[in-house]
Design an enzyme around this catalytic site. Structure first.
Site, PDB file in Angstrom:
ATOM      1  CD1 TRP A  97     -36.987   7.430 126.269  1.00 52.96           C
ATOM      2  CD2 TRP A  97     -37.780   5.508 127.059  1.00 52.96           C
ATOM      3  NE1 TRP A  97     -35.906   6.640 126.590  1.00 52.96           N
ATOM      4  CE2 TRP A  97     -36.362   5.454 127.079  1.00 52.96           C
ATOM      5  CE3 TRP A  97     -38.506   4.412 127.525  1.00 52.96           C
ATOM      6  CZ2 TRP A  97     -35.669   4.333 127.530  1.00 52.96           C
ATOM      7  CZ3 TRP A  97     -37.808   3.288 127.975  1.00 52.96           C
ATOM      8  CH2 TRP A  97     -36.410   3.270 127.977  1.00 52.96           C
ATOM      9  CG  ASP A 144     -41.570   9.824 130.914  1.00 53.32           C
ATOM     10  OD1 ASP A 144     -40.853  10.153 131.881  1.00 53.32           O
ATOM     11  OD2 ASP A 144     -41.319   8.833 130.191  1.00 53.32           O
ATOM     12  CE  LYS A 197     -33.161   8.383 132.387  1.00 57.25           C
ATOM     13  NZ  LYS A 197     -32.481   7.514 131.439  1.00 57.25           N
TER      14      LYS A 197
END
Length: 365
Positions: free
Chosen positions: A106, A176, A200
């Site tokens: 990511w 992030d 999540k």
């Protein structure tokens, strides 16, 4: 109605498990929210009824995370992946460069987007060891004319997590936190910006939370399309266009659930206990299970491990599926196995998984 005991052992990496109590409440309110005769999904986003849901969600997030009062909380669309480009659009000025700390897929994707829009550099990277650890703070090297420093706080694919964040001084630190937000207390004031996809720990997919320090708006590029400007959403309380109203409603219920559990300190304690159940099996297996991450970098959200051979892994995953476990396959880019144990995954599910792992080892060791 399905009972909690009949639910799957859900270890999906995202979208992931939601608290059963939240699902029950949403079910009860689905067709008639607060006596309106309408679902939340049918309410106008300009109505006072929806606006209360919206503002309560902001207030709850600020309370739970102890967000400084002057910070802005936004509910956006497009996922964290859209933020990969929106951040450099707004904050990577000409003559400046953005520093990226590389800890997994990511952060690579975030860096790739920024490189299309301006000059970047790598602050530190653990790619050489297949992203099995978080860089030590003394490995971080900042360059002159840095616009901001970016990190990914938890790496779902490789199973590593930051527990001590760098002090970047005057350099804005952007994180992030899609996969570990709300899982333990953090000092939000260390960050110029935090962003996270909801799917999540915060709620269903479709909502992206942005927490923004106000001075960042003064640094922002004004020559950006309207929908990609943070000040557009700040000025309109994330209501410039129609937001994902049902997702924000679900997020508000998850935040209320988190407060009922005792807040982030209580959730952090539970998450450590859940992770220990599975990591202990790995550590005591004498190599039958091999964790990917170094011990001091191990994620409390995503536990990644391998077995001795791909054949044995296939057998493990097949038998786990038959036993009612969902989502234990490792990411397609790295293979192996992964148990994602976000806030809403019950302790009991982790306990049953640890017992299954022990039993499988006895039969196949």
């Amino acid at each position: 109605m399905l009972k909690q005991a009949q639910r799957a052992y859900n270890f999906n990496a995202g979208p992931s498990a939601l608290p059963f109590a939240v699902l029950e409440k949403a079910q009860q309110e689905l067709v008639n929210f607060q006596g309106t005769g309408m679902s939340v999904m049918e309410l106008s986003h300009r109505s006072a009824t929806y606006e209360q849901v919206h503002n309560e969600a902001i207030a709850s997030l600020k309370e739970l995370m102890n967000i400084p009062e002057d910070y802005h909380v936004l509910f956006l669309q497009g996922g964290a992946s859209t933020q990969f480009a929106t951040i450099p659009m707004n904050f990577l000025a000409q003559g400046k460069k953005a520093g990226y700390i590389m800890t997994g897929s990511w952060s690579e994707k975030a860096h790739k987007e920024a490189k299309m829009l301006g000059e970047t550099y790598v602050v530190a990277s653990t790619k050489e060891t297949n992203y099995n650890r978080i860089p030590a703070l003394d490995e971080l090297k900042y360059e002159d004319n840095t616009a901001y420093v970016h990190l990914t706080s938890n790496n779902t694919i490789f199973g590593t997590e930051w527990f001590t964040f760098p002090d970047t001084g005057d350099l804005p630190l952007i994180a992030d936190m899609s996969s570990d937000i709300l899982s333990h207390p953090i000092d939000v004031s260390k960050f110029a910006m935090i962003y996270a996809g909801a799917q999540k720990n915060l709620g269903p997919s479709g909502v992206t939370v942005v927490i923004l320090r106000p001075d960042m708006l003064e640094r922002a590029n004004a020559n950006v399309p309207t929908m990609f400007r943070y000040d557009t959403h700040v000025k309109n309380n994330s209501l410039y266009n129609t937001p994902p109203t049902f997702g924000i409603y679900m997020l508000s219920l998850v935040l209320e659930w988190a407060k009922e559990q005792g807040g982030l300190e209580a959730l952090a304690k539970m998450n450590k206990e859940k992770a220990a159940l599975i990591y202990d099996v790995i550590d005591q297996s004498e190599g039958f299970y091999r964790g990917h991450a170094e011990k001091d970098s191990r994620s409390l959200m995503n536990i990644t491990f391998r077995l001795a051979s791909e054949e044995l892994e296939k057998k493990f995953l097949a038998e786990a599926k038959e036993a009612g476990f969902v989502g234990l396959n490792g990411h397609r880019s790295v293979g192996g196995c992964r148990a994602s144990i976000y806030n809403a995954v019950p302790y009991e599910s982790c306990k049953v998984l640890s017992e299954f792992m022990k039993d499988f080892m006895k039969k196949n060791g």
